[in-house]
Design a protein around this motif. Structure first.
Motif, PDB file in Angstrom:
ATOM      1  N   ALA A 122       0.829  -1.209   0.000  1.00  0.00           N
ATOM      2  CA  ALA A 122       0.000   0.000   0.000  1.00  0.00           C
ATOM      3  C   ALA A 122       0.860   1.255   0.000  1.00  0.00           C
ATOM      4  O   ALA A 122       0.510   2.265  -0.606  1.00  0.00           O
ATOM      5  CB  ALA A 122      -0.930  -0.003   1.209  1.00  0.00           C
ATOM      6  N   LEU A 123       1.994   1.216   0.688  1.00  0.00           N
ATOM      7  CA  LEU A 123       2.919   2.343   0.712  1.00  0.00           C
ATOM      8  C   LEU A 123       4.165   1.917  -0.054  1.00  0.00           C
ATOM      9  O   LEU A 123       4.796   0.908   0.289  1.00  0.00           O
ATOM     10  CB  LEU A 123       3.256   2.721   2.151  1.00  0.00           C
ATOM     11  N   GLN A 124       4.518   2.677  -1.093  1.00  0.00           N
ATOM     12  CA  GLN A 124       5.609   2.274  -1.971  1.00  0.00           C
ATOM     13  C   GLN A 124       6.663   3.363  -2.080  1.00  0.00           C
ATOM     14  O   GLN A 124       6.347   4.562  -2.039  1.00  0.00           O
ATOM     15  CB  GLN A 124       5.080   1.951  -3.376  1.00  0.00           C
ATOM     16  N   ILE A 125       7.914   2.906  -2.230  1.00  0.00           N
ATOM     17  CA  ILE A 125       9.037   3.798  -2.525  1.00  0.00           C
ATOM     18  C   ILE A 125       9.209   3.757  -4.037  1.00  0.00           C
ATOM     19  O   ILE A 125       9.799   2.827  -4.594  1.00  0.00           O
ATOM     20  CB  ILE A 125      10.315   3.331  -1.804  1.00  0.00           C
ATOM     21  N   ARG A 126       8.663   4.763  -4.714  1.00  0.00           N
ATOM     22  CA  ARG A 126       8.584   4.709  -6.173  1.00  0.00           C
ATOM     23  C   ARG A 126       9.895   5.091  -6.850  1.00  0.00           C
ATOM     24  O   ARG A 126      10.193   4.609  -7.952  1.00  0.00           O
ATOM     25  CB  ARG A 126       7.467   5.646  -6.646  1.00  0.00           C
ATOM     26  N   ALA A 127      10.686   5.960  -6.243  1.00  0.00           N
ATOM     27  CA  ALA A 127      11.944   6.379  -6.862  1.00  0.00           C
ATOM     28  C   ALA A 127      12.839   6.963  -5.780  1.00  0.00           C
ATOM     29  O   ALA A 127      12.374   7.360  -4.705  1.00  0.00           O
ATOM     30  CB  ALA A 127      11.688   7.406  -7.962  1.00  0.00           C
ATOM     31  N   GLY A 128      14.158   6.992  -6.069  1.00  0.00           N
ATOM     32  CA  GLY A 128      15.097   7.554  -5.112  1.00  0.00           C
ATOM     33  C   GLY A 128      16.408   7.915  -5.779  1.00  0.00           C
ATOM     34  O   GLY A 128      16.807   7.301  -6.772  1.00  0.00           O
ATOM     35  N   LEU A 148      25.360  13.226   2.697  1.00  0.00           N
ATOM     36  CA  LEU A 148      24.629  12.470   1.683  1.00  0.00           C
ATOM     37  C   LEU A 148      23.359  13.238   1.332  1.00  0.00           C
ATOM     38  O   LEU A 148      22.503  13.470   2.187  1.00  0.00           O
ATOM     39  CB  LEU A 148      24.272  11.085   2.227  1.00  0.00           C
ATOM     40  N   ASP A 149      23.256  13.653   0.062  1.00  0.00           N
ATOM     41  CA  ASP A 149      22.027  14.277  -0.422  1.00  0.00           C
ATOM     42  C   ASP A 149      21.056  13.176  -0.834  1.00  0.00           C
ATOM     43  O   ASP A 149      21.446  12.223  -1.522  1.00  0.00           O
ATOM     44  CB  ASP A 149      22.315  15.185  -1.615  1.00  0.00           C
ATOM     45  N   TYR A 150      19.807  13.331  -0.442  1.00  0.00           N
ATOM     46  CA  TYR A 150      18.816  12.295  -0.757  1.00  0.00           C
ATOM     47  C   TYR A 150      17.537  12.923  -1.290  1.00  0.00           C
ATOM     48  O   TYR A 150      17.189  14.062  -0.985  1.00  0.00           O
ATOM     49  CB  TYR A 150      18.511  11.449   0.478  1.00  0.00           C
ATOM     50  N   HIS A 151      16.862  12.145  -2.118  1.00  0.00           N
ATOM     51  CA  HIS A 151      15.553  12.539  -2.650  1.00  0.00           C
ATOM     52  C   HIS A 151      14.797  11.258  -2.992  1.00  0.00           C
ATOM     53  O   HIS A 151      15.214  10.508  -3.878  1.00  0.00           O
ATOM     54  CB  HIS A 151      15.713  13.412  -3.891  1.00  0.00           C
ATOM     55  N   ILE A 152      13.708  11.002  -2.297  1.00  0.00           N
ATOM     56  CA  ILE A 152      12.908   9.814  -2.569  1.00  0.00           C
ATOM     57  C   ILE A 152      11.453  10.232  -2.763  1.00  0.00           C
ATOM     58  O   ILE A 152      11.006  11.272  -2.262  1.00  0.00           O
ATOM     59  CB  ILE A 152      13.009   8.771  -1.434  1.00  0.00           C
ATOM     60  N   VAL A 153      10.735   9.411  -3.529  1.00  0.00           N
ATOM     61  CA  VAL A 153       9.327   9.663  -3.828  1.00  0.00           C
ATOM     62  C   VAL A 153       8.510   8.514  -3.250  1.00  0.00           C
ATOM     63  O   VAL A 153       8.746   7.347  -3.587  1.00  0.00           O
ATOM     64  CB  VAL A 153       9.083   9.793  -5.343  1.00  0.00           C
TER      65      VAL A 153
END
Length: 229
Positions: free
Chosen positions: A128-134, A143-148
């Motif tokens: 139901a909850l997904q990590i679609r991109a990172g 560490l720079d991070y960006h997740i969707v």
């Protein structure tokens, strides 16, 4: 003529002068005035409030002036409050119009977001909850991070945290693993999570395990993503 003798005529000059009676109304008038004055004094003394002294009268006049001044100040404050209320109402109308304009401008962005969620590849693990991109980049000592993140079942907002487990190497070449502190998370159906986190002792990240935890620290999603440098 009928057998009665007329009374003999006696002129004043030769007889006693008739007595005149003193009229009673002046006496009654005087008595009434005296009784009325006494009654007024009695009422004033027994039933009416005591008469004010000059000092008390002056204080009463001053108090009355102060009350009139306070009343005028209250009227002025009421008028100012009415003017402030009118300004607030005008501002509320302007804010409502601005909000409506912002909603109209936001609608295309919401449409683009819906399209983006459809275009992004699904999380390999599903759920139901997904990590679609990172995306992760080594920048200096951090560490720079960006997740969707996306969520299918939208009811109450999801509250939890995002946690990164970083695998990498230190400047000496020694490999190492470090778990970074949790990042608070609250989301509806979509959330971008981005920022920067420090890494210890000059460590360079190679692979990051992303975990999404709920309020009870139970894992709701996980994905392994490689660093781009």
């Amino acid at each position: 003529m009928f057998g009665r003798k007329p009374a003999p005529f006696k002129p004043y000059a030769f007889g006693a002068k008739p007595k005149r009676k003193f009229p009673r109304w002046p006496i009654l008038l005087v008595i009434g005035i005296v009784l009325g004055g006494a009654a007024v004094l009695l009422v004033q003394e027994e039933y009416l409030p005591p008469r004010l002294s000059p000092q008390e009268s002056a204080r009463l006049t001053e108090t009355n002036s102060q009350l009139n001044l306070a009343l005028q100040q209250t009227r002025n404050e009421l008028e100012q409050a009415r003017e402030a209320l009118a300004r607030q109402q005008a501002e509320s109308v302007a804010l409502a119009e601005e909000l409506e304009t912002a909603r109209a401008e936001l609608q295309p962005l919401q449409d683009d977001l819906a399209l983006l969620k459809d275009v992004l590849p699904p999380d390999p693990r599903g759920g139901a909850l997904q990590i679609r991109a990172g995306r992760f980049l080594n920048e200096g000592s951090g560490l720079d991070y960006h997740i969707v993140l996306t969520r299918q079942q939208v009811g109450k907002p999801f509250k939890g945290a995002v946690q990164f487990v970083v695998e990498g190497r230190y400047p000496s070449g020694r490999p190492g693993n470090v778990t970074l502190g949790p990042i608070p998370l609250e989301m509806g159906d979509y959330r971008n999570v981005h920022g920067s986190a420090p890494l210890p002792d000059g460590m360079q990240a190679r692979q990051i395990t992303v975990r999404v935890l709920d309020g009870g620290e139970r894992m709701q999603a996980m994905r392994v993503i490689n660093s781009r440098n």
